[in-house]
Design a protein around this motif. Structure first.
Motif, PDB file in Angstrom:
ATOM      1  N   TRP A 154      39.057  32.296  46.711  1.00 18.55           N
ATOM      2  CA  TRP A 154      38.019  33.061  46.034  1.00 18.55           C
ATOM      3  C   TRP A 154      37.523  32.300  44.810  1.00 18.55           C
ATOM      4  O   TRP A 154      38.306  31.758  44.044  1.00 18.55           O
ATOM      5  N   GLN A 155      36.237  32.326  44.619  1.00 16.70           N
ATOM      6  CA  GLN A 155      35.628  31.733  43.437  1.00 16.70           C
ATOM      7  C   GLN A 155      35.458  32.844  42.407  1.00 16.70           C
ATOM      8  O   GLN A 155      34.569  33.668  42.530  1.00 16.70           O
ATOM      9  N   GLY A 156      36.337  32.914  41.423  1.00 19.39           N
ATOM     10  CA  GLY A 156      36.251  33.952  40.401  1.00 19.39           C
ATOM     11  C   GLY A 156      36.809  35.290  40.854  1.00 19.39           C
ATOM     12  O   GLY A 156      36.477  36.315  40.298  1.00 19.39           O
ATOM     13  N   GLY A 157      37.637  35.287  41.875  1.00 19.19           N
ATOM     14  CA  GLY A 157      38.257  36.524  42.365  1.00 19.19           C
ATOM     15  C   GLY A 157      37.488  37.124  43.520  1.00 19.19           C
ATOM     16  O   GLY A 157      36.303  36.859  43.697  1.00 19.19           O
ATOM     17  N   VAL A 168      46.603  36.956  62.793  1.00 19.74           N
ATOM     18  CA  VAL A 168      47.053  37.690  61.609  1.00 19.74           C
ATOM     19  C   VAL A 168      46.762  36.821  60.388  1.00 19.74           C
ATOM     20  O   VAL A 168      47.016  35.613  60.406  1.00 19.74           O
ATOM     21  N   TRP A 169      46.235  37.447  59.345  1.00 19.83           N
ATOM     22  CA  TRP A 169      45.883  36.745  58.113  1.00 19.83           C
ATOM     23  C   TRP A 169      46.607  37.361  56.929  1.00 19.83           C
ATOM     24  O   TRP A 169      46.866  38.569  56.889  1.00 19.83           O
ATOM     25  N   PHE A 170      46.889  36.501  55.950  1.00 17.15           N
ATOM     26  CA  PHE A 170      47.465  36.913  54.675  1.00 17.15           C
ATOM     27  C   PHE A 170      46.341  36.833  53.656  1.00 17.15           C
ATOM     28  O   PHE A 170      45.703  35.782  53.508  1.00 17.15           O
ATOM     29  N   ILE A 171      46.081  37.939  52.959  1.00 11.68           N
ATOM     30  CA  ILE A 171      45.010  37.968  51.962  1.00 11.68           C
ATOM     31  C   ILE A 171      45.567  38.556  50.678  1.00 11.68           C
ATOM     32  O   ILE A 171      46.171  39.634  50.680  1.00 11.68           O
ATOM     33  N   ASP A 172      45.374  37.813  49.596  1.00  8.98           N
ATOM     34  CA  ASP A 172      45.796  38.311  48.290  1.00  8.98           C
ATOM     35  C   ASP A 172      44.634  38.198  47.323  1.00  8.98           C
ATOM     36  O   ASP A 172      43.488  38.036  47.741  1.00  8.98           O
ATOM     37  N   ASP A 173      44.905  38.256  46.024  1.00  9.15           N
ATOM     38  CA  ASP A 173      43.811  38.227  45.054  1.00  9.15           C
ATOM     39  C   ASP A 173      43.271  36.827  44.792  1.00  9.15           C
ATOM     40  O   ASP A 173      42.346  36.668  44.003  1.00  9.15           O
ATOM     41  N   THR A 174      43.799  35.798  45.474  1.00  6.93           N
ATOM     42  CA  THR A 174      43.310  34.432  45.261  1.00  6.93           C
ATOM     43  C   THR A 174      42.751  33.775  46.507  1.00  6.93           C
ATOM     44  O   THR A 174      41.959  32.848  46.404  1.00  6.93           O
ATOM     45  N   ALA A 175      43.153  34.230  47.711  1.00  6.39           N
ATOM     46  CA  ALA A 175      42.725  33.539  48.919  1.00  6.39           C
ATOM     47  C   ALA A 175      42.985  34.375  50.167  1.00  6.39           C
ATOM     48  O   ALA A 175      43.736  35.349  50.144  1.00  6.39           O
ATOM     49  N   ALA A 176      42.367  33.930  51.258  1.00  9.01           N
ATOM     50  CA  ALA A 176      42.625  34.451  52.603  1.00  9.01           C
ATOM     51  C   ALA A 176      43.028  33.264  53.458  1.00  9.01           C
ATOM     52  O   ALA A 176      42.390  32.209  53.403  1.00  9.01           O
TER      53      ALA A 176
END
Length: 169
Positions: free
Chosen positions: A97-100, A136-144
């Protein structure tokens, strides 16, 4: 011949899933009628082997992983925005993510069914539409990112978790 190979693969994956989740307190399986109704309501066909898992093995579980805080039922993991599940998930590779995520046009829940969470915005999703369908994907506040290198369908993800969590980040 192709359908027999496909059926054998699904049968093998379901056997592995039953072994992994055996003894865990799963929600009762939905059965095929309820699974088809969910698919009609959301305009999708769930990817195998997750589809057969929900219909025949269990529709989620509060005290069993993966993920850490339990496997959500499909109706709990579906996006709240109407039609979002049927829209295309655009990613095929890791995306930071660019800037979240709130500022990123690709940070959407289109085509994603949430499987559950590990807490602190660390979430697991099954892609139900788009080029990464079935992964299946892992997604958090910085990336997917895809959960695993190479094949990463629901059964592969569960098998990897059963051997120890190793998310690809």
């Amino acid at each position: 011949m192709i359908s027999n190979v496909y059926a054998d693969t699904t049968t093998s994956a379901l056997a592995s899933l039953r072994d992994t989740y055996g003894g865990w307190p799963l929600e009762p399986p939905w059965g095929w009628a309820a699974t088809f109704a969910f698919e009609r309501r959301h305009g999708v066909v769930l990817p195998e082997p997750y589809r057969s898992f929900v219909a025949e093995v269990g529709a989620g579980g509060r005290f069993c992983g993966p993920p850490r805080y339990g496997l959500q039922k499909p109706d709990e993991g579906a996006p709240r925005r109407p039609g979002a599940l049927a829209r295309t998930f655009p990613l095929v590779a890791r995306h930071e993510w660019q800037g979240g995520p709130a500022n990123d046009p690709l940070a959407v829940d289109d085509g994603l069914l949430q499987l559950g969470t590990d807490g602190c915005d660390a979430n697991w999703f099954l892609v139900v539409t788009g080029p990464a369908r079935g992964t299946v994907w892992f997604i958090d506040d910085t990336a997917a990112s895809p959960a695993l290198r190479g094949s990463s369908n629901f059964a592969d993800w569960v098998a990897d978790w059963n051997g120890g969590p190793k998310p690809f980040r």
